[in-house]
Structure formats: C-alpha cells, structure tokens
Design a protein around this motif. Structure first.
Motif, mmCIF file in Angstrom:
data_model
loop_
_atom_site.group_PDB
_atom_site.id
_atom_site.type_symbol
_atom_site.label_atom_id
_atom_site.label_comp_id
_atom_site.label_asym_id
_atom_site.label_seq_id
_atom_site.Cartn_x
_atom_site.Cartn_y
_atom_site.Cartn_z
ATOM 1 N N LYS A 9 0.869 -1.245 -0.022
ATOM 2 C CA LYS A 9 0.065 0.117 0.065
ATOM 3 C C LYS A 9 0.906 1.237 -0.248
ATOM 4 O O LYS A 9 2.077 1.063 0.393
ATOM 5 C CB LYS A 9 -0.934 0.053 1.251
ATOM 6 N N ARG A 11 1.232 3.698 2.164
ATOM 7 C CA ARG A 11 1.845 3.987 3.241
ATOM 8 C C ARG A 11 2.835 3.172 3.811
ATOM 9 O O ARG A 11 3.816 3.315 4.415
ATOM 10 C CB ARG A 11 0.448 3.984 4.418
ATOM 11 N N GLU A 12 2.818 1.718 3.179
ATOM 12 C CA GLU A 12 3.816 0.706 3.577
ATOM 13 C C GLU A 12 5.010 1.147 2.491
ATOM 14 O O GLU A 12 6.263 1.147 2.916
ATOM 15 C CB GLU A 12 3.245 -0.614 2.994
ATOM 16 N N ALA A 15 6.737 4.013 4.016
ATOM 17 C CA ALA A 15 7.659 3.605 5.236
ATOM 18 C C ALA A 15 8.858 2.947 4.709
ATOM 19 O O ALA A 15 10.109 3.288 5.604
ATOM 20 C CB ALA A 15 6.814 2.752 6.115
ATOM 21 N N SER A 20 7.089 10.586 4.061
ATOM 22 C CA SER A 20 5.391 10.547 4.486
ATOM 23 C C SER A 20 4.788 10.147 3.349
ATOM 24 O O SER A 20 5.388 10.068 1.994
ATOM 25 C CB SER A 20 5.139 11.980 5.034
ATOM 26 N N GLU A 21 3.683 9.841 3.596
ATOM 27 C CA GLU A 21 2.375 9.351 2.518
ATOM 28 C C GLU A 21 2.316 10.552 1.460
ATOM 29 O O GLU A 21 2.578 10.023 0.388
ATOM 30 C CB GLU A 21 1.224 8.808 2.929
#
Length: 64
Positions: A9, A11-12, A15, A20-21
């Motif tokens: 995803k 956000r993954e 990370a 940041s997203e």
C-alpha cells in the motif's frame, strides 16, 4: 502459492522509503517513483519496484 513479490500500500511503500505518504504521492505524481498497479480502486506497488528505486538511488550516489 507463495507470493514472492508482495504488493505494498502507499503507506507501506512510503515507510520503506522513510518518507511521509503525501511526499510519496507527490513523487509518484512527478514520475520520480513508479506508477501503481491498479486493483479496482486500490493502488499497490510491487515491493521489488520500491527496493529497485532505493538501489538505483544508492548507485546514483556512488556515481556522483
């Protein structure tokens, strides 16, 4: 069936990159990061592409 290249995803993936997203999406929009694989309304990135981006950045750092 074993998944050897899981889909991440946003956000993954962000990370993995330590960003940041919103910054991740900005890079995708600029074409700095690869476009997502679309699964219906969902956006996913193969982990190999994110890791490949990191490796390319490391190689670029060495070349300069």
């Amino acid at each position: 069936m074993t998944i050897t290249d899981p889909l991440l995803k946003a956000r993954e993936a962000a990370a993995h990159l330590g960003i940041s997203e919103p910054t991740f999406w900005r890079h995708v929009g600029k074409g700095t990061l690869p476009k997502p694989v679309k699964l219906g309304a969902n956006s996913r990135w193969p982990r190999s592409e994110i890791l490949g981006f990191i490796e390319a950045a490391k190689a670029k750092r060495i070349d300069t």
